[in-house]
Structures are given as C-alpha cells and as structure tokens.
Design a protein around this motif. Structure first.
Motif, mmCIF file in Angstrom:
data_model
loop_
_atom_site.group_PDB
_atom_site.id
_atom_site.type_symbol
_atom_site.label_atom_id
_atom_site.label_comp_id
_atom_site.label_asym_id
_atom_site.label_seq_id
_atom_site.Cartn_x
_atom_site.Cartn_y
_atom_site.Cartn_z
ATOM 1 N N ASN A 1 0.880 -1.230 -0.101
ATOM 2 C CA ASN A 1 0.033 -0.211 -0.064
ATOM 3 C C ASN A 1 0.848 1.327 0.192
ATOM 4 N N PRO A 2 0.334 2.252 -0.453
ATOM 5 C CA PRO A 2 1.323 3.742 -0.764
ATOM 6 C C PRO A 2 1.817 4.079 0.624
ATOM 7 N N ARG A 3 1.040 4.170 1.571
ATOM 8 C CA ARG A 3 1.505 4.643 2.635
ATOM 9 C C ARG A 3 2.862 3.855 3.376
ATOM 10 N N ARG A 4 2.807 2.580 3.408
ATOM 11 C CA ARG A 4 3.575 1.757 3.752
ATOM 12 C C ARG A 4 5.088 1.806 2.600
ATOM 13 N N LEU A 5 4.955 2.049 1.621
ATOM 14 C CA LEU A 5 5.739 2.219 0.765
ATOM 15 C C LEU A 5 6.568 3.454 0.792
ATOM 16 N N ARG A 6 5.837 4.406 1.081
ATOM 17 C CA ARG A 6 6.382 5.940 1.289
ATOM 18 C C ARG A 6 7.098 5.828 2.624
ATOM 19 N N ALA A 7 6.601 5.300 3.626
ATOM 20 C CA ALA A 7 7.420 5.126 5.099
ATOM 21 C C ALA A 7 8.571 4.345 4.745
ATOM 22 N N ASP A 8 8.789 3.464 3.782
ATOM 23 C CA ASP A 8 10.013 2.721 3.738
ATOM 24 C C ASP A 8 10.942 3.284 2.968
ATOM 25 N N GLY A 9 10.405 4.295 2.135
ATOM 26 C CA GLY A 9 11.299 5.156 1.393
ATOM 27 C C GLY A 9 11.905 4.456 0.068
ATOM 28 N N TRP A 10 11.839 3.237 -0.036
ATOM 29 C CA TRP A 10 12.354 2.676 -1.169
ATOM 30 C C TRP A 10 11.616 2.704 -2.813
ATOM 31 N N ILE A 11 10.485 1.863 -2.600
ATOM 32 C CA ILE A 11 9.749 1.765 -3.723
ATOM 33 C C ILE A 11 8.825 2.840 -4.211
ATOM 34 N N ARG A 12 8.690 3.251 -5.193
ATOM 35 C CA ARG A 12 7.559 4.318 -5.790
ATOM 36 C C ARG A 12 6.524 3.827 -5.698
ATOM 37 N N PRO A 13 5.411 4.076 -5.070
ATOM 38 C CA PRO A 13 4.025 3.762 -5.190
ATOM 39 C C PRO A 13 3.521 3.718 -6.584
ATOM 40 N N GLU A 14 3.915 4.500 -7.470
ATOM 41 C CA GLU A 14 3.291 4.980 -8.762
ATOM 42 C C GLU A 14 3.967 3.837 -9.802
ATOM 43 N N PHE A 15 5.224 3.151 -9.374
ATOM 44 C CA PHE A 15 5.498 2.231 -10.046
ATOM 45 C C PHE A 15 4.510 0.874 -9.729
ATOM 46 N N VAL A 16 4.289 0.531 -8.563
ATOM 47 C CA VAL A 16 3.443 -0.490 -8.189
ATOM 48 C C VAL A 16 2.151 -0.275 -8.942
ATOM 49 N N ARG A 17 1.625 0.762 -8.874
ATOM 50 C CA ARG A 17 0.292 1.122 -9.459
ATOM 51 C C ARG A 17 0.347 0.685 -11.001
ATOM 52 N N ALA A 18 1.444 1.159 -11.633
ATOM 53 C CA ALA A 18 1.527 0.922 -13.127
ATOM 54 C C ALA A 18 1.670 -0.546 -13.436
ATOM 55 N N VAL A 19 2.573 -1.208 -12.505
ATOM 56 C CA VAL A 19 2.597 -2.556 -12.807
ATOM 57 C C VAL A 19 1.057 -3.236 -12.614
ATOM 58 N N GLU A 20 0.496 -3.049 -11.668
ATOM 59 C CA GLU A 20 -0.806 -3.733 -11.454
ATOM 60 C C GLU A 20 -1.803 -3.274 -12.693
ATOM 61 N N ARG A 21 -1.448 -2.237 -13.417
ATOM 62 C CA ARG A 21 -2.193 -1.870 -14.444
ATOM 63 C C ARG A 21 -1.723 -2.718 -15.798
ATOM 64 N N GLY A 22 -0.612 -2.913 -15.666
ATOM 65 C CA GLY A 22 0.223 -3.930 -16.765
ATOM 66 C C GLY A 22 0.885 -2.915 -17.776
ATOM 67 N N GLU A 23 1.604 -2.004 -16.942
ATOM 68 C CA GLU A 23 2.309 -0.914 -17.740
ATOM 69 C C GLU A 23 3.277 -0.012 -16.888
ATOM 70 N N ASP A 24 4.087 0.318 -17.481
ATOM 71 C CA ASP A 24 5.308 0.774 -16.723
ATOM 72 C C ASP A 24 5.388 2.108 -17.374
ATOM 73 N N ALA A 25 6.508 2.882 -16.912
ATOM 74 C CA ALA A 25 6.986 4.396 -17.561
ATOM 75 C C ALA A 25 7.447 4.216 -19.095
ATOM 76 N N GLN A 26 7.760 3.014 -19.475
ATOM 77 C CA GLN A 26 8.236 2.858 -20.785
ATOM 78 C C GLN A 26 7.209 1.986 -21.743
ATOM 79 N N GLY A 27 5.920 1.819 -21.196
ATOM 80 C CA GLY A 27 4.974 1.174 -21.942
ATOM 81 C C GLY A 27 4.295 -0.163 -21.460
ATOM 82 N N ALA A 28 3.970 -1.037 -22.114
ATOM 83 C CA ALA A 28 3.115 -2.004 -21.703
ATOM 84 C C ALA A 28 4.083 -3.074 -21.209
ATOM 85 N N HIS A 29 3.547 -3.810 -20.102
ATOM 86 C CA HIS A 29 4.535 -5.023 -19.634
ATOM 87 C C HIS A 29 3.775 -6.151 -20.462
#
Length: 538
Positions: A480-508
């Motif tokens: 969840n975004p709150r935990r990821l922000r507290a950890d400080g390592w993984i961008r929550p936006e990356f996780v949400r993009a992967v869940e949708r099947g895409e990332d910053a460079q296009g479709a996974h």
C-alpha cells in the motif's frame, strides 16, 4: 531445530551455549567455542585439516565447515554448490560464525536490518548474493570458497573451482560412466533410516532421481504440484513416470488460496528473501511430504546447471538482448544480474542516491572471467552453478525442507559428478537444439520416451493470474502507498503502473507484470515474517 553448526571467539564465545540445542556436540579450543547438532552434522577433534577441532554440516569433506586453528584463527568453508552456507560476523566482543545467518546474528547481537546493496540485489536478481545476507553485518562465504578469520577476514580463496579437462573415452563409455555416477550419487544420499520423498515435476531431472531411488529399492513417496487448469500441463508426465515405477503419485494442490495461506510461513523459513515464484509452491510440497511421513526430500535441483541447460538459455537470452556474439558476455551478465536499469523506474530518488555507484553485476564478473575454461559452454556452466544454483536454487530448497524437519537431498549436486562433467566435450552435453543430450541418452532405457525427449518447461507458477486475481487484495495490502512511502524505497506509482500492466516505458508483458508484483510482495512478506521488524536501509 535444523541441523547446523556455530562457533564464536572471544567475549562472544559463551553466547554459543544459548543458541544451540541441549544435546548439541560442543568443543572449546584456544578462545573458541564450537557446536554442531542434528543429522548430517558433527564435530571432530582434532580437526580434519590438522586444526584443533572442526564442526560441519552436510558433506563431512566439502560441506559447510569451520576449522579451529591454533592462535585463535578459524577457517570457514562453504559448500561448493551453496546447499549449506558458512557465515560470519565481527563485533567488538569477538567473532561469530555458523551455518545459519540468524544464529550468527543472534550470537553477535546484531539488530535486524537489510543493507542497501542487499535490497537492490534482490530487486535485480530475485536473491541476495554472497557475501551479502538477509541480515546487515553478517557475511556469507561464497560457494566453494574458504575464508580465514583472525579478528577479521584475512584471506579468501576458491578451492573448489571446477576446471575443464581434455575428454577421454567415447560417448558410449561416457554414457555408462554417467549411469554409474548417478547411481552412486543417489546411493550416497539414501540413508538406511530414511523415508524418502521425491518432488516429481515430470521433467527429466526429477524423473531420473525417482527412478534411481526405485532401483535402489527405496519405494519413495512421489509428490507433484497441481496449479489447476490450464496450468497443469506437467501432470500427465508425472503420472507416466509414477505408472512406469509402479508407485502412487500424490498430487498436491497449489492454488491461489494455498499460496495465501502459506506465503508468510514460507517467508519465515528462508533467511533471505527469494523472489522466484517457485518458493511458496516448494513450501507447499515440503509441507505435504512431512505430513505423509517423509524424512528426506529428493529433488532434481542442479540438473539444469550440471548438464548445460541453464547455460544454453543464458546464451540464447543474451543473444536476443545484444544480437549475436557482439557483447555476449555483457548480455549474459545482464541476464544473471537482472535489469539494473529497471531500478530507475522502481526506486525513489532517495534510494537511487543511496545506491550511487553500485553495480548489480559486480559479484558476477569474476565468475565469467575465471581461468581454466577453453569452452564457453563450460565457463557458463560453472557460472550458472555459482550464481543460479548456489545463490538461489540450492539454499532455498534446503531451508524450506528444514522448516518441516526434512533433509533436502540433491543427487545432481554431487562433487564427483560435477568434476566428471567438466571433462566432457560440449557437443556431448548439448547437441544442436537438444539440451542435456548425454543425460537423455543415459536415462532413455529407464523412463518413458515422452519424458526423456520432451522440451524443458520448468515450474510455471501462474503468478500473474494470482497477483492480479485472488491475491490482488493481499498484494495491495503489503504494497500500500502509505507503507511504501514510509519505507522510502519503492515508488507507489511504479506499483500502481505494474498492477495496470504498464510502466513508464509502456506495456508490460503478462509474465513480467506478475513477476514484478510477486518480487515486491514476497519482500514485504519476508520482512513481516521476521521475529524482529526489519528496517529498510535509508
């Protein structure tokens, strides 16, 4: 308690007694206290190498061991296949060493934490490679290496380097020799009081192990996984082997609900996170084997590395990445180390700054530049044994088995067999597009034709279907975004993009999507399963 050994020097020496079973064998020598316990473990005085004493687990000659030397020195040796580790940690009070990371950390009094390089290595390679461990401050001796401690690391060398030798004999003779070596490898691991089980995927390696055990009169329990339709294509081959041997086949369901139930227990069983999706299914198999009364679990692990299948796939993937021979070694490094470039998408700016100058492939380069290999196939076979097998495959199956009171037995991870295999011409190991050619010919009289000559598939756990289906809420809870922000390592936006099947460079691709989610999810499950909270290192 899983079998093993531990030792400590100086002010840490008395702490050994607090970390071992009451019936452990124990010895004191020149400021050191050492202990060993359980099956396949022991203590010798004087030591096997002329020291004051030695403690070991696994192979008494080449397993994980500690040799206590005069003048307060100790020599640590790690299993050449990574099946049994040797770890150490230094503190102001002395030195702690042992076969298990957590016990070394407890003796040394180290707090639970991950190091930045360990997190980054896991995100790239799905494992934490030696000398790093899942516990900050504890170091692991690389597989097949020997390290001397004298208040710190004095020297580290690799006495078990596999070396290519000129071939002898012909293929017919080599085929017979291979059969004899395989029989001997199984016989050495089949103890008189054992109740063996085999993890039978229906593939060549596990089917060979099951057949050899049956030839020894062991009547092994056969277990296979069922991921459910349409992911149960391997089942028919496992049934063929079981029918050929006249043995019952225990089909173990492994669906999303089974994974949800087992993930935290599996994460608790391993001393460092393993991002390979096979980790939890293997836990489910071990659980079933223990419930059926097994004492030892035999697997086909190591067959791909010993007989060149992993090397061939590395070459094919590297060629696809870089286009032919141009930059092939760098392509192989990228395949083994993972895509370090993906970290720019995955990590926060603070994490990227923390890792400035870090190289995901630094630990791998020496494996691909070692001397003693004229053949690229043999050089890559040695590298895949030291990287894929020793860092992930072997320690993982051992830890998961130990968590259920079982002993993992891997006949393909045999020194005599491995040494002999490096004397073979590459064309005998791989014939054109046919991997494991000599092994197939050796076992052809023993197994159904469809099993021997079919294309390799491996354990294809449907992680994308799980993570984007039944396990979706579980994945979101741990990521969840709150935990990821507290950890400080993984961008929550990356996780949400992967869940949708895409990332910053296009479709996974669908497989990449599932593996990314699983990798991150299992890391969080591993942290949650520890006795003490594990901090992310920023």
């Amino acid at each position: 308690m899983a079998p093993g050994w531990c030792a400590a020097y100086g002010a840490l020496s008395p702490c050994v007694r607090d970390e071992v079973p009451r019936d452990a064998l124990m010895v004191q020598a020149d400021g050191w206290t050492a202990a060993a316990w359980g099956r396949d473990a022991g203590i010798a005085t004087p030591g096997a190498a002329g020291g004051l004493a030695s403690a070991w687990v696994g192979d008494a000659e080449a397993g994980s061991r500690c040799e206590l030397m005069p003048d307060g020195r100790a020599a640590l040796q790690s299993d050449p296949f990574g099946l049994h580790a040797a770890c150490w940690a230094a503190s102001d009070g002395g030195i702690a060493a042992g076969s298990h990371t957590a016990r070394v950390a407890a003796i040394a009094g180290l707090p639970a934490c991950l190091e930045p390089e360990a997190v980054a290595s896991y995100l790239c390679s799905s494992c934490v490679p030696a000398p790093l461990t899942g516990h900050g401050g504890v170091r692991r001796v690389p597989a097949g290496s020997c390290l001397t401690l004298d208040g710190g690391c004095v020297a580290c060398e690799r006495p078990w380097q596999w070396e290519e030798a000129p071939p002898v004999g012909d293929q017919a003779r080599a085929t017979e020799e291979l059969r004899d070596l395989l029989r001997a490898a199984v016989r050495r691991r089949l103890l008189p009081d054992a109740r063996p089980a085999v993890f039978l995927s229906g593939g060549l390696d596990s089917s060979t192990v099951a057949t050899l055990l049956a030839q020894e009169g062991a009547q092994p329990l056969l277990l296979t996984l069922d991921f459910g339709p349409p992911h149960h294509t391997e089942l028919s081959f496992a049934w063929m082997v079981a029918d050929r041997l006249g043995l019952a086949l225990h089909v173990v369901p492994c669906r999303a609900v089974d994974v949800r139930r087992a993930v935290e227990s599996a994460a608790r069983a391993v001393e460092a996170p393993f991002g390979d999706p096979a980790t939890v299914p293997l836990w489910v198999l071990c659980e079933a084997a223990a419930r059926l009364g097994a004492t030892d679990v035999f697997t086909g692990d190591g067959g791909d590395q010993i007989f060149g299948a992993s090397a061939c796939r590395l070459l094919a993937a590297a060629d696809a990445r870089v286009g032919g021979d141009r930059g092939r070694d760098e392509g192989v490094l990228a395949e083994l180390a993972g895509l370090q470039g993906r970290l720019d998408e995955m990590l926060t700016a603070a994490a990227r700054e923390r890792l400035a100058g870090w190289d995901a492939a630094a630990w791998l380069r020496p494996l691909l530049t070692g001397s003693g290999y004229e053949s690229q196939l043999h050089r890559l076979r040695a590298a895949s044994l030291a990287a894929q097998c020793a860092q992930g495959v072997a320690p993982r199956v051992r830890m998961l088995a130990e968590a259920h009171g079982l002993t993992a037995r891997c006949p393909f991870l045999d020194r005599a067999l491995a040494r002999w295999s490096f004397d073979l011409p590459g064309a005998w190991i791989v014939g054109g597009a046919c991997e494991k050619l000599l092994l197939r010919r050796a076992v052809d009289p023993w197994l159904p034709h469809e099993v021997v000559w079919r294309e390799h598939r491996g354990m294809g756990a449907p992680v994308t279907e799980w993570c984007r289906g039944v396990l979706r809420s579980d994945v979101r809870r741990r990521l969840n975004p709150r935990r990821l922000r507290a950890d400080g390592w993984i961008r929550p936006e990356f996780v949400r993009a992967v869940e949708r099947g895409e990332d910053a460079q296009g479709a996974h691709g669908s497989r990449s999507t599932g593996e990314d989610l699983w990798l991150l999810w299992f890391l969080q499950a591993w942290r949650d399963a520890r006795r003490s909270p594990v901090a992310m290192p920023l």
